[in-house]
Enzyme design. Structure first.
Site, PDB file in Angstrom:
ATOM      1  N   HIS A 206      -4.031  -4.622   0.261  1.00  0.00           N
ATOM      2  CA  HIS A 206      -3.555  -5.139   1.551  1.00  0.00           C
ATOM      3  C   HIS A 206      -3.632  -6.658   1.556  1.00  0.00           C
ATOM      4  CE1 HIS A 206      -3.034  -1.417   3.809  1.00  0.00           C
ATOM      5  NE2 HIS A 206      -4.031  -0.950   3.089  1.00  0.00           N
TER       6      HIS A 206
ATOM      7  N   CYS B 243       0.835  -1.211   0.000  1.00  0.00           N
ATOM      8  CA  CYS B 243       0.000   0.000   0.000  1.00  0.00           C
ATOM      9  C   CYS B 243       0.874   1.267   0.000  1.00  0.00           C
ATOM     10  CB  CYS B 243      -1.007  -0.048   1.145  1.00  0.00           C
ATOM     11  SG  CYS B 243      -2.257   1.245   1.017  1.00  0.00           S
TER      12      CYS B 243
ATOM     13  N   GLU C  79      -2.697  -8.605   3.816  1.00  0.00           N
ATOM     14  CA  GLU C  79      -3.064  -9.055   5.182  1.00  0.00           C
ATOM     15  C   GLU C  79      -4.552  -8.909   5.446  1.00  0.00           C
ATOM     16  OE1 GLU C  79      -1.724  -6.214   4.394  1.00  0.00           O
ATOM     17  OE2 GLU C  79      -2.461  -4.635   5.727  1.00  0.00           O
TER      18      GLU C  79
HETATM   19  N1  LIG Z   1      -4.643   3.292   2.908  1.00  0.00           N
HETATM   20  C1  LIG Z   1      -3.739   4.232   2.874  1.00  0.00           C
HETATM   21  O1  LIG Z   1      -2.977   4.452   3.803  1.00  0.00           O
HETATM   22  C2  LIG Z   1      -3.660   5.019   1.615  1.00  0.00           C
HETATM   23  C3  LIG Z   1      -2.305   5.496   1.230  1.00  0.00           C
HETATM   24  C4  LIG Z   1      -2.312   6.766   0.422  1.00  0.00           C
HETATM   25  N2  LIG Z   1      -2.484   7.896   1.274  1.00  0.00           N
HETATM   26  C5  LIG Z   1      -3.418   6.731  -0.618  1.00  0.00           C
HETATM   27  O2  LIG Z   1      -4.428   7.328  -0.412  1.00  0.00           O
HETATM   28  O3  LIG Z   1      -3.302   6.112  -1.644  1.00  0.00           O
END
Ligand SMILES: NC(=O)CC[C@H](N)C(=O)O
Length: 215
Positions: free
Chosen positions: A196, A83, A198
């Site tokens: 993700h 991510c 996980e």
């Molecule tokens: N889930 C997150 O932490 C997102 C990471 C990043 N800020 C995005 O919006 O793509």
């Protein structure tokens, strides 16, 4: 037997415990660390991350982790970015303010466009399950997606997307309301996913297991 000692990099940017648990579930011996010395000598690294790009870079830089991660990667240590931990591997991001990343993957991170050509306005953030498909018909053999089926779904939460400069670095994408979003990218010993693993059930676990066996 997997080579032990997967170092999960702790730089104060969230979701460490759930990633640790998932890696251990598939047989990894995980050490959570923010020690640049340990990181630069690791057998294998995982860089997670939740939050904003500029905050993540600030943490990586002031903790001395940016240079430790680069040293490891230039020395062929396998690295999995997850991510925000994928996004910071790129050259720049426009999240809040244009910020330099680690620059390990050529390309930039930009916001997911809201407006579609037909006037439809996409829901941002992209939250939920999306199916993966191979980019440019690329084989998934030898990657973290080994043995996964086209259209297996994984869990995303993000508003920004990382765009590799070279299509050869794109391994898989997902289609989010009509836009193709890079979901898995790879450059030599680096592999990274926007979703993700996980939080992606069986498919996510299989992918983490593949990281241990293929990298
Ligand atoms: N889930 C997150 O932490 C997102 C990471 C990043 N800020 C995005 O919006 O793509």
């Amino acid at each position: 037997m997997h080579n032990p000692d997967t170092i999960l990099i702790d730089y104060g940017m969230g979701n460490i415990l759930s990633v640790k648990r998932a890696l251990e579930h598939v047989g990894a011996h995980v050490i959570v660390s923010s020690n640049p010395d340990l990181i630069s000598k690791a057998r294998r690294l995982v860089l997670p991350g939740v939050g904003a790009f500029p905050d993540a870079m600030e943490e990586l830089n002031h903790r001395g982790l940016a240079s430790a991660i680069k040293e490891a990667v230039f020395g062929s240590t396998p690295l999995l970015g997850i991510c925000l931990g994928m996004q910071v591997l790129f050259e720049t991001s426009t999240e809040f303010i244009e910020t330099s990343g680690l620059g390990l993957i050529p390309g930039k991170v930009t916001s997911i466009p809201r407006e579609r050509d037909d006037g439809y306005v996409r829901k941002i953030p992209h939250i939920g399950w999306s199916a993966l498909y191979s980019d440019c018909g690329k084989s998934w053999e030898g990657t973290i997606l080994k043995d996964l089926a086209q259209a297996d779904s994984v869990y995303f939460v993000h508003s920004f997307m990382a765009q590799p400069s070279y299509t050869k670095h794109r391994i898989a994408s997902c289609n989010y309301e009509g836009i193709s979003i890079p979901a898995v990218v790879g450059v030599e010993n680096i592999v990274a996913c926007q979703f993700h693993p996980e939080k992606s059930g069986e498919v996510g676990l299989r992918l983490l297991k593949n990281f241990l066996s293929e990298y």
